[in-house]
Design a protein around this motif. Structure first.
Motif, PDB file in Angstrom:
ATOM      1  N   ARG A 196      12.524 -34.318 -21.760  1.00 43.30           N
ATOM      2  CA  ARG A 196      13.197 -34.716 -20.523  1.00 43.30           C
ATOM      3  C   ARG A 196      14.509 -35.464 -20.752  1.00 43.30           C
ATOM      4  NH1 ARG A 196       8.626 -37.918 -17.885  1.00 43.30           N
ATOM      5  NH2 ARG A 196       7.652 -35.992 -18.586  1.00 43.30           N
ATOM      6  N   ARG A 197      14.665 -36.030 -21.919  1.00 43.60           N
ATOM      7  CA  ARG A 197      15.892 -36.774 -22.214  1.00 43.60           C
ATOM      8  C   ARG A 197      16.755 -36.052 -23.241  1.00 43.60           C
ATOM      9  NH1 ARG A 197      13.870 -42.082 -20.748  1.00 43.60           N
ATOM     10  NH2 ARG A 197      13.115 -41.672 -18.646  1.00 43.60           N
TER      11      ARG A 197
ATOM     12  N   HIS B 195       1.993 -41.093 -14.835  1.00 43.21           N
ATOM     13  CA  HIS B 195       1.686 -42.081 -13.793  1.00 43.21           C
ATOM     14  C   HIS B 195       1.417 -41.405 -12.459  1.00 43.21           C
ATOM     15  CE1 HIS B 195       4.142 -44.693 -16.632  1.00 43.21           C
ATOM     16  NE2 HIS B 195       2.951 -45.242 -16.627  1.00 43.21           N
ATOM     17  N   SER B 196       2.075 -40.272 -12.236  1.00 42.29           N
ATOM     18  CA  SER B 196       1.913 -39.596 -10.946  1.00 42.29           C
ATOM     19  C   SER B 196       0.458 -39.199 -10.705  1.00 42.29           C
ATOM     20  CB  SER B 196       2.818 -38.361 -10.884  1.00 42.29           C
ATOM     21  OG  SER B 196       2.618 -37.549 -12.019  1.00 42.29           O
TER      22      SER B 196
ATOM     23  N   GLN C  86      -1.137 -42.213  -9.356  1.00 36.75           N
ATOM     24  CA  GLN C  86      -0.629 -42.572  -8.029  1.00 36.75           C
ATOM     25  C   GLN C  86      -1.122 -41.638  -6.933  1.00 36.75           C
ATOM     26  OE1 GLN C  86       3.524 -42.577  -9.744  1.00 36.75           O
ATOM     27  NE2 GLN C  86       3.798 -43.918  -7.985  1.00 36.75           N
TER      28      GLN C  86
ATOM     29  N   ASP D 127      -1.311 -47.940 -17.641  1.00 40.04           N
ATOM     30  CA  ASP D 127      -0.318 -48.954 -17.234  1.00 40.04           C
ATOM     31  C   ASP D 127       0.362 -48.674 -15.903  1.00 40.04           C
ATOM     32  OD1 ASP D 127       1.233 -46.835 -17.983  1.00 40.04           O
ATOM     33  OD2 ASP D 127       2.707 -48.037 -19.055  1.00 40.04           O
ATOM     34  N   THR D 128      -0.264 -47.921 -15.027  1.00 41.09           N
ATOM     35  CA  THR D 128       0.391 -47.634 -13.749  1.00 41.09           C
ATOM     36  C   THR D 128       0.515 -48.897 -12.890  1.00 41.09           C
ATOM     37  OG1 THR D 128      -0.469 -45.384 -13.793  1.00 41.09           O
ATOM     38  CG2 THR D 128       0.319 -46.202 -11.662  1.00 41.09           C
ATOM     39  N   TYR D 129      -0.538 -49.707 -12.872  1.00 41.78           N
ATOM     40  CA  TYR D 129      -0.490 -50.915 -12.039  1.00 41.78           C
ATOM     41  C   TYR D 129      -0.504 -52.181 -12.895  1.00 41.78           C
ATOM     42  CZ  TYR D 129      -1.528 -47.372  -8.546  1.00 41.78           C
ATOM     43  OH  TYR D 129      -1.480 -46.250  -7.773  1.00 41.78           O
ATOM     44  N   ASN D 130      -1.491 -52.292 -13.787  1.00 44.37           N
ATOM     45  CA  ASN D 130      -1.590 -53.491 -14.628  1.00 44.37           C
ATOM     46  C   ASN D 130      -2.552 -53.158 -15.773  1.00 44.37           C
ATOM     47  OD1 ASN D 130      -2.601 -56.083 -15.659  1.00 44.37           O
ATOM     48  ND2 ASN D 130      -1.415 -56.972 -13.971  1.00 44.37           N
TER      49      ASN D 130
ATOM     50  N   PHE E 239       8.371 -36.421  -4.863  1.00 46.19           N
ATOM     51  CA  PHE E 239       8.856 -37.012  -6.109  1.00 46.19           C
ATOM     52  C   PHE E 239      10.346 -37.314  -5.968  1.00 46.19           C
ATOM     53  CE2 PHE E 239       5.068 -35.133  -8.020  1.00 46.19           C
ATOM     54  CZ  PHE E 239       4.793 -35.952  -9.110  1.00 46.19           C
TER      55      PHE E 239
ATOM     56  N   VAL F 109      14.430 -40.713 -14.420  1.00 41.87           N
ATOM     57  CA  VAL F 109      12.974 -40.601 -14.325  1.00 41.87           C
ATOM     58  C   VAL F 109      12.616 -39.819 -13.061  1.00 41.87           C
ATOM     59  CG1 VAL F 109      12.523 -42.743 -15.599  1.00 41.87           C
ATOM     60  CG2 VAL F 109      12.813 -42.815 -13.113  1.00 41.87           C
TER      61      VAL F 109
ATOM     62  N   LEU G 205       6.488 -40.115  -8.530  1.00 43.27           N
ATOM     63  CA  LEU G 205       5.799 -39.854  -7.268  1.00 43.27           C
ATOM     64  C   LEU G 205       6.079 -41.012  -6.317  1.00 43.27           C
ATOM     65  CD1 LEU G 205       3.251 -37.849  -6.264  1.00 43.27           C
ATOM     66  CD2 LEU G 205       2.108 -40.052  -6.283  1.00 43.27           C
TER      67      LEU G 205
ATOM     68  N   ARG H 283       3.793 -44.296  -2.014  1.00 47.04           N
ATOM     69  CA  ARG H 283       3.107 -44.701  -3.245  1.00 47.04           C
ATOM     70  C   ARG H 283       4.098 -45.457  -4.114  1.00 47.04           C
ATOM     71  NH1 ARG H 283      -2.159 -43.901  -1.946  1.00 47.04           N
ATOM     72  NH2 ARG H 283      -2.890 -41.773  -2.203  1.00 47.04           N
ATOM     73  N   ILE H 284       3.558 -46.367  -4.925  1.00 48.08           N
ATOM     74  CA  ILE H 284       4.430 -47.186  -5.760  1.00 48.08           C
ATOM     75  C   ILE H 284       3.936 -47.166  -7.206  1.00 48.08           C
ATOM     76  CG2 ILE H 284       3.188 -49.389  -5.540  1.00 48.08           C
ATOM     77  CD1 ILE H 284       6.032 -50.633  -4.925  1.00 48.08           C
ATOM     78  N   LYS H 285       4.870 -47.302  -8.143  1.00 43.83           N
ATOM     79  CA  LYS H 285       4.528 -47.528  -9.551  1.00 43.83           C
ATOM     80  C   LYS H 285       5.009 -48.933  -9.867  1.00 43.83           C
ATOM     81  CE  LYS H 285       4.618 -47.175 -14.222  1.00 43.83           C
ATOM     82  NZ  LYS H 285       4.465 -48.628 -14.381  1.00 43.83           N
ATOM     83  N   ILE H 286       4.057 -49.788 -10.289  1.00 43.36           N
ATOM     84  CA  ILE H 286       4.384 -51.191 -10.543  1.00 43.36           C
ATOM     85  C   ILE H 286       4.689 -51.388 -12.023  1.00 43.36           C
ATOM     86  CG2 ILE H 286       3.476 -53.551 -10.431  1.00 43.36           C
ATOM     87  CD1 ILE H 286       1.897 -52.731  -8.024  1.00 43.36           C
TER      88      ILE H 286
ATOM     89  N   GLU I 243       5.774 -54.703 -15.026  1.00 50.63           N
ATOM     90  CA  GLU I 243       6.139 -56.088 -15.332  1.00 50.63           C
ATOM     91  C   GLU I 243       7.650 -56.249 -15.215  1.00 50.63           C
ATOM     92  OE1 GLU I 243       3.972 -58.739 -16.796  1.00 50.63           O
ATOM     93  OE2 GLU I 243       2.586 -57.424 -15.710  1.00 50.63           O
TER      94      GLU I 243
ATOM     95  N   LYS J  55      11.772 -51.520 -13.055  1.00 51.60           N
ATOM     96  CA  LYS J  55      11.018 -50.275 -13.203  1.00 51.60           C
ATOM     97  C   LYS J  55      10.094 -49.999 -12.013  1.00 51.60           C
ATOM     98  CE  LYS J  55      10.935 -49.186 -18.106  1.00 51.60           C
ATOM     99  NZ  LYS J  55      10.038 -48.744 -19.203  1.00 51.60           N
TER     100      LYS J  55
ATOM    101  N   THR K  67       9.194 -48.658  -8.526  1.00 56.16           N
ATOM    102  CA  THR K  67       9.789 -47.566  -7.740  1.00 56.16           C
ATOM    103  C   THR K  67      10.020 -47.965  -6.282  1.00 56.16           C
ATOM    104  OG1 THR K  67       7.564 -46.728  -7.325  1.00 56.16           O
ATOM    105  CG2 THR K  67       8.757 -45.748  -9.157  1.00 56.16           C
TER     106      THR K  67
ATOM    107  N   TYR L 169      -0.943 -55.037  -4.228  1.00 55.65           N
ATOM    108  CA  TYR L 169      -1.416 -54.999  -5.617  1.00 55.65           C
ATOM    109  C   TYR L 169      -1.426 -56.390  -6.238  1.00 55.65           C
ATOM    110  CZ  TYR L 169      -1.558 -49.969  -5.481  1.00 55.65           C
ATOM    111  OH  TYR L 169      -1.884 -48.688  -5.173  1.00 55.65           O
TER     112      TYR L 169
END
Lengths: 490, 490
Positions: free
Chosen positions: A166-167, A208-209, A212, A237-240, B40, B336, B339, B351-354, B356, B360, B362, B483
Motif C-alpha cells: 500500500r505504500r 482494524h476494519s 470495527q 489494538d483497535t481500541y485498547n 471507508f 490510510v 472504516l 465507527r471509530i478507530k481509537i 493512544e 491516529k 479516525t 470507549y
C-alpha cells in the motif's frame, strides 16, 4: 521462471526508454555507426545504508523485457509524431531484431561497488536502447533485496513478512518489490499478485476494519475464530491493547480450545512494542497459551527491530511495510550504465568516462569478474575484475593489489577463483534459465554465509576488496594519462 | 483520459490485494455480513518534507483499476490452491460485479491532512478489497506530484524536466511517477512510454556514451550537430567541462551558425554547478551565443536548486532525476484506508478507530468536504468536513472552530463554499471523466494560486485549517467518550 499460474502481466515495456536513447539511436544511424559493436557495463558505486554488500536481483525481469523487445506500429506512429526521427530510423526500429550478448551476475549473489553486474555487447543503437530498462530493473530489485536482507538478518530466525504494497511507489514497486524482498530473505508477502506470479508464500490476517465492522471487539474475534478456527490470529489494538484486545483475545482463545482448536496468536500494529509485547506474552502464557505467536507490524525497520529485541520485546514474527518496500532510509540505488569499449576492425578499444570525482571514473574495456575464495574456509576474499581475455590458473599464486595504493599487495596460494557472471543472451537469444524465487532466496542465504563476518557487520563493515588485474589497471591508467596530458596544458 | 495513441498497458491488477482483504472477505461472507454496506475513507496525516499542502493525483489510474476489476478463472484457481477460502467465497469472487459508490477529490487540487481524499460506499467484501489498490495508487502519485510541485516552485519560471526513470522504484514508479511529476508542474519527461500514454511532452538529448563512442569529443559534437542542426544541445562534461567540452561546443556552434542554424545550448551533469554555469554563460555570451540554454542535471532537488539560484548560477532549465522520481527525502506517503461507518436497517452508524496517538484517531461517519474561500480575495481559508446530510448556505454566517481548542472560532460572512469532491462511481458505474494530464497540470497551478502565501511557504508554512462541523465533531466525541468510559474503569 514462470509461476505455475498463468499471469497476465507480461508487459511490453519496449517504449520505457529515456527519449535520448532514441535520439542518439537516430543519430548513430545517420552517422553510419548504428551497427558498430559497443560494450556497456551496468554497475553501482556505493552500498546503501552503509552496509557491506548488496544482494543482486532483477535478472529474471531483465530477461522478460529483452525477450519482449519490439516496436509496434503504434509505437512507430507515436515516435513519428514527435518529429524527432528520420523515416530511416523508424524503419530500423520497426524491423530490428535484438542481437546483443548479455552477461549478468545471477540473482542472490552478494555484489559490490564498481563491479559490472550486467554487461551488454552489441550494435550501438541496441545497446544504447537498453539503458533505462536495465537500470530501473536492477536498481529497483537490488535496492529492495538488499534492504530486506539487512532487516531479515537483524530479525534472526524470526520470520519477516513483507507487508508494504500500500505504500509502494507504484504497482511494480509493490509486485517486484515483494519478489525482491523474498530474495533478500522475507518469508512471505501480503501481496497476493506477487504470490501468484512468483510462487512465493502469501500471508495476512485481519485489519482494524474487521474489528470495527462488528458491534464489539469480542464479537469480531469470535467471528474470526469461526471463519479460521485453526489459523486464528487476531489484531488486538483497535481500541485498547491491554484493556480490550488482549482480554477479548484470551477469552476467544479459551472458547476455541474448548472446541478443539489451538489459537495461532495476536498481532499488534501500534504503541510501545517492547512494553506491550512483554505484557501480552506474560498474559498469554499465564492464560495457558505459551505457544501463541506475537506478530508486530508498526513502521518497522532494521534499527527498530534491533532495538526492541535488545530491550527484551517478546516477538515471534515481524510484518514490515513501508520502510522495506520503499527502502525509506535510502530509496535510490545509484546504478549507472556506461560505455566501456567499442569494436573497430574486430579489435576491442577501451573507452573511459572521466570525472573530477575519482569514484565516478569508469573501468574501461570488456571484462569478467572472478570471485576469489579462501580454499579452506570457503569464504570470499575479493572480487577480481580481469580483462575478458585473461584466465586465472588456480594452481599458480595469485597477487591481488589495491587499485589506489598499488604497493599494498596480497599473495594467495590456496584459493578458488569462480567466474561470477553468466551469459544470459547470445546473439539476442536467451541462453540462461532463471531459478525460482524461492531457490534464489536459498542461494542468497548460502552466498551471504560465504562472506566473512567483517563484511556482514551491520555498522561500519569491512570494505570488501574489488580489485583490478594489472591488465585492466594499466588500460585505465593509460587512458587517464592520455586525457590528463591533453588537458593539463590548457 | 486516454492518449491519442493506443497503449498496451491496460493491466488487470485485481489480484494486487493484500491477502488479508481476501481472508476478511471470506469471513465477511461466512458471517453473513458480506453484503452489509460500509463506508471507508482514504486520507493522510502529514504533508511530506514539512510542506504546507499536497497535490492530489492518481484518480485516473484508480478509475482504470476499478473498471477492470474482475477475477479470472486462473485467479480463482490460484486462490483455491492457498487452501484459505471456501468454495462459496470463490464462487462469489468469480461472479461478482463491482457495485460501490466512490467519491474522490479531483487530481490537481491542493489537499491537506485528515480530509478524506477518497470515500468508498459499498458491500463490505468489495469495499475491503479495494484497500491496497486505492492506497498504492493515490499514495504514490500524490507523493510524486507533491514533490514535483515543491521543486518546480523553487525553479520559478525555469522549466523542470523529469529525468528519473532509471532510478525509479520499478516500471510504474517511472511511468506513473512521470505522470504525477507533470501534474505537479514538470514541463516534460524523458520517459517515452509516459509521453505516449499520457500525451505529455518528452525531451532528451545525448548521454556521455554518445561522446565516448567517437574518437574525439569535437567529432562527437559535430556528428550531433549534423543529426539535429536545429536542436543542437550538447553534453559538455564527459572529459573536462572548461578545458574540453566548452571550447568544443563553441567551435561546433560557430560552424552550425555558418551553416545557417542556431545552436540550442549545453548540458552539464557533474561538478560545481554555480562555478561552472557562470563560467560557461560568460564564455557562451562572449562567443556570441547569449541565447543558448544551460541545462543542469546532477542529483538535483528543491534545496540544491534554491541554493545555486541564490548563489547566482546561470541556469535556464533543470533536469531532475532520482530525488524527484523517488521523493528521496521522504519516500513514503502515509495514506490510510479506514472504516468510518456501517449501514444497518438503512441507517448510517459511525465507527471509530481509537489510538493512544491522538492524530491516529479516525473521523467517523459519511462525510463531505467544503473548501471555504474568501469571496473577495478568492483565497482558500479552510476545508470544512461536514456530515453528508449537511449543507452550507452561503447567505448565512459560517462559524469555523478549532477541533482541539474548540473555543478558538472564526466567523465568516463573505465566503464561498465549494464542494471539493466528485462522485466517480455510482453503483459500480463510472460517472466521471478525467481531464487530460496537461489540463490537470494547468488546474493544479491555478488551485495552488488560490492558497495564501503563508500556506505556500517553503519552510514552516502555516497549517491550513481542516475543520469539522459541529455534527461531525459531536459524533466523534460521543464515540471517544463511550470507549473512554468503558476502558477507564479497567
Amino acid at each position: 521462471m514462470k509461476s505455475r499460474f498463468d499471469v497476465r502481466n507480461d508487459r511490453d515495456l519496449t517504449m520505457l526508454v529515456d527519449f535520448y536513447e532514441l535520439t542518439m539511436g537516430n543519430s548513430y544511424l545517420s552517422e553510419g555507426v548504428g551497427d558498430q559493436i559497443v560494450y556497456f557495463d551496468m554497475y553501482f558505486r556505493r552500498v546503501p545504508d552503509g552496509g557491506g554488500y548488496c544482494i543482486m536481483a532483477g535478472v529474471d525481469q531483465l530477461i522478460e523485457y529483452l525477450e519482449n523487445l519490439r516496436f509496434t506500429e503504434e509505437d512507430i506512429n507515436y515516435l513519428r509524431s514527435t518529429k524527432s526521427f528520420s523515416e530511416k530510423f523508424l524503419d530500423y526500429l520497426s524491423t530490428f531484431r535484438f542481437s546483443c550478448d548479455v552477461w549478468a551476475i545471477p540473482e542472490g549473489y552478494p555484489v559490490f561497488p564498481n563491479e559490472p553486474l550486467v554487461t551488454v555487447r552489441g550494435p550501438a543503437i541496441q545497446a544504447q536502447l537498453l539503458e533505462t530498462m536495465i537500470l530501473v530493473t536492477i536498481n529497483h530489485q537490488t535496492l529492495i533485496a538488499t534492504k530486506a536482507n539487512r532487516i531479515c538478518r537483524v530479525a534472526g530466525n524470526r520470520p519477516v513478512m513483507e507487508f508494504g504494497s500500500r505504500r509502494a511507489q507504484g504497482y511494480d514497486g509493490a509486485i517486484y518489490g515483494a519478489r525482491a524482498a523474498v530474495i533478500g530473505g522475507c518469508s512471505a508477502t501480503a501481496n497476493t499478485l506477487a504470490g501468484m506470479m512468483f510462487d512465493i508464500p502469501v500471508s495476512g490476517t485481519m485489519a482494524h476494519s474487521w474489528v470495527q465492522l462488528f458491534d464489539s471487539e469480542l464479537e469480531a474475534f469470535r467471528a474470526w475464530a469461526r471463519a479460521y478456527p485453526d489459523q486464528c490470529l487476531v489484531l488486538i489494538d483497535t481500541y485498547n491493547v491491554l484493556k480490550s484486545g488482549l482480554p477479548n483475545a484470551i477469552q476467544v482463545f479459551k472458547e476455541l480450545r474448548e472446541q478443539g482448536h489451538e489459537p495461532m496468536g495476536i498481532r499488534i500494529d501500534s504503541g510501545d512494542i517492547t512494553y506491550l509485547t512483554r505484557k501480552v506474552r506474560k498474559a498469554l502464557d499465564e492464560a495457558g497459551f505459551p505457544d501463541t505467536m506475537i506478530v508486530i507490524s508498526n513502521s518497522l525497520d532494521e534499527h527498530i527491530i534491533k532495538d526492541v529485541l535488545v530491550e527484551g520485546a517478546k516477538i515471534n514474527s515481524f510484518g514490515v511495510g513501508e520502510r522495506l518496500i520503499t527502502a525509506r532510509s535510502e530509496p535510490v540505488f545509484g546504478g549507472v550504465y556506461k560505455l566501456v569499449a567499442v569494436e573497430k576492425d574486430g579489435k576491442i578499444i577501451p573507452r573511459i568516462k572521466i570525472s573530477e570525482n575519482e569514484e565516478k571514473i569508469t573501468n574501461p574495456g570488456f571484462k569478467k569478474i572472478y570471485r576469489i575464495y579462501d580454499k579452506d574456509a570457503d569464504k570470499a576474499i575479493a572480487d577480481l575484475i580481469c580483462d575478458e581475455s585473461e584466465t586465472i590458473d588456480e594452481s599458480k599464486m595469485l597477487t591481488l593489489f589495491d587499485p589506489v595504493f598499488t604497493w599494498k599487495k596480497k599473495k594467495l596460494k590456496r584459493y578458488k577463483a569462480e567466474l561470477l557472471r553468466k551469459q544470459i543472451f547470445k546473439d539476442g537469444k536467451l541462453c540462461y534459465k532463471s531459478p525460482s524465487v524461492m531457490d534464489i532466496r536459498q542461494f542468497a542465504q548460502e552466498q551471504v554465509q560465504r562472506q566473512w563476518a567483517e563484511v556482514l557487520r551491520f555498522e561500519n563493515p569491512h570494505n570488501y576488496f574489488v580489485d583490478l588485474s594489472w591488465k585492466v589497471w594499466n588500460e585505465k591508467h593509460n587512458l587517464l594519462n592520455r586525457y590528463s596530458d591533453e588537458f593539463s596544458g590548457k
